[in-house]
Design an enzyme around this catalytic site. Sequence first.
Site, PDB file in Angstrom:
ATOM      1  N   GLU A 207     -41.083 -35.195 -27.647  1.00  0.00           N
ATOM      2  CA  GLU A 207     -41.185 -34.745 -26.259  1.00  0.00           C
ATOM      3  C   GLU A 207     -42.498 -35.287 -25.708  1.00  0.00           C
ATOM      4  OE1 GLU A 207     -38.904 -33.324 -24.567  1.00  0.00           O
ATOM      5  OE2 GLU A 207     -37.517 -32.925 -26.218  1.00  0.00           O
ATOM      6  N   CYS A 241     -46.225 -31.880 -18.219  1.00  0.00           N
ATOM      7  CA  CYS A 241     -45.629 -33.175 -18.561  1.00  0.00           C
ATOM      8  C   CYS A 241     -44.608 -33.647 -17.537  1.00  0.00           C
ATOM      9  CB  CYS A 241     -45.001 -33.122 -19.949  1.00  0.00           C
ATOM     10  SG  CYS A 241     -43.683 -31.900 -20.115  1.00  0.00           S
TER      11      CYS A 241
END
Length: 485
Positions: A207, A241
Amino acid sequence: MELEVRRVRQAFLSGRSRPLRFRLQQLEALRRMVQEREKDILAAIAADLCKSEFNVYSQEVITVLGEIDFMLENLPEWVTAKPVKKNVLTMLDEAYIQPQPLGVVLIIGAWNYPFVLTIQPLIGAIAAGNAVIIKPSELSENTAKMLAKLLPQYLDQDLYIVINGGVEETTELLKQRFDHIFYTGNTAVGKIVMEAAAKHLTPVTLELGGKSPCYIDKDCDLDIVCRRITWGKYMNCGQTCIAPDYILCEASLQNQIVWKIKETVKEFYGENIKESPDYERIINLRHFKRILSLLEGQKIAFGGETDEATRYIAPTVLTDVDPKTKVMQEEIFGPILPIVPVKNVDEAINFINEREKPLALYVFSHNHKLIKRMIDETSSGGVTGNDVIMHFMLNSFPFGGVGSSGMGAYHGKHSFDTFSHQRPCLLKSLKREGANKLRYPPNSQSKVDWGKFFLLKRFNKEKLGLLLLTFLGIVAAVLVKAEYY
């Protein structure tokens, strides 16, 4: 490290983590930990990122509780074997897919949302029946210590352990053999994790991040657009993110967007942003200086104020940004929002496609055909139209990147699948051996024709009648023989 991993593997091999009842008990214990030790959790995260209790709860705790509840509700169905469609050769057999735990999983957490980005994959790994080693980020030191203290009080201490430390400890961990590694963080470290995993042929979920673009069409309500972008960009001081990394829009919209974001920042955080309890700080001095370096040579429309002592960087917007400058070459991960003017949607699509695939794409327009076009003609981990961040909140979606923004996905059922092996199981009888003669030597053209008929559904029409008669004869013989025995 080797001894710790071996101990966890022995616990997994005992079979204790596999029964559904045990998995549910561990998930319920984890939920109890979050509920009973909420104050400890809030305090630790607040100390790391200067978050208000409301922001910690709304951005991290509530997501974890929702994920646990979703797992508890659906796990009994997910763990059951699923029958599959059979072909002619297996029509009398039992064929199913059985989800099976992978084994020992390593979860390397992130510092920007240090609780949810560590616990959410843990929930999936427990649900799938694995043993887990949790490595929290050393940058969010208070949260890491809190997890090391609380998790052993609620979860099985042999199957789920926390190992704290920095680069040295993580490097040593990555030398060990795991059955899956789940990493959340930046792309550079993601490559290191993947290289280490490759030595053991260990599958990974990465991720990562990237520069998530936000295209604003001239046909939309800029008041609403700028409120939603301001919320998503400056939440957690830009350390998200999937925060909008930069804006693409026609030059004629640039000044309006700047003004509306500036007014929204005042509405959200007040005249003195530095004193707002809802505005966080940069995690450490190294990241603070890195973000400041991105401002060099840029045209600051508003913001830009900083305080090194408290690692404060004000919400900042840059205009007329040159795509070749440093701020457009790396993920910002801070409260700086560049605006890059483009002529039209065609140029915006080309701009996005010329760069690495982002973790998220945001498109604002009243024209849903335009949004669908951008979805069809670009690639990203996920997409939200007319908002930002919100696709993360839907646990029926897989969350993950593509290309340099990551590989693999999780959340909800997708977490269970990530940490499970879908094991195909075919159970045949030791009877009806006559039906197997076609696959045994010696071979012949008639057997080839039968193979085409059964497996490829291709056959010579002239031979169809003969094949069918032969097939019926074999079936009759098998049935008679089965009845005889």
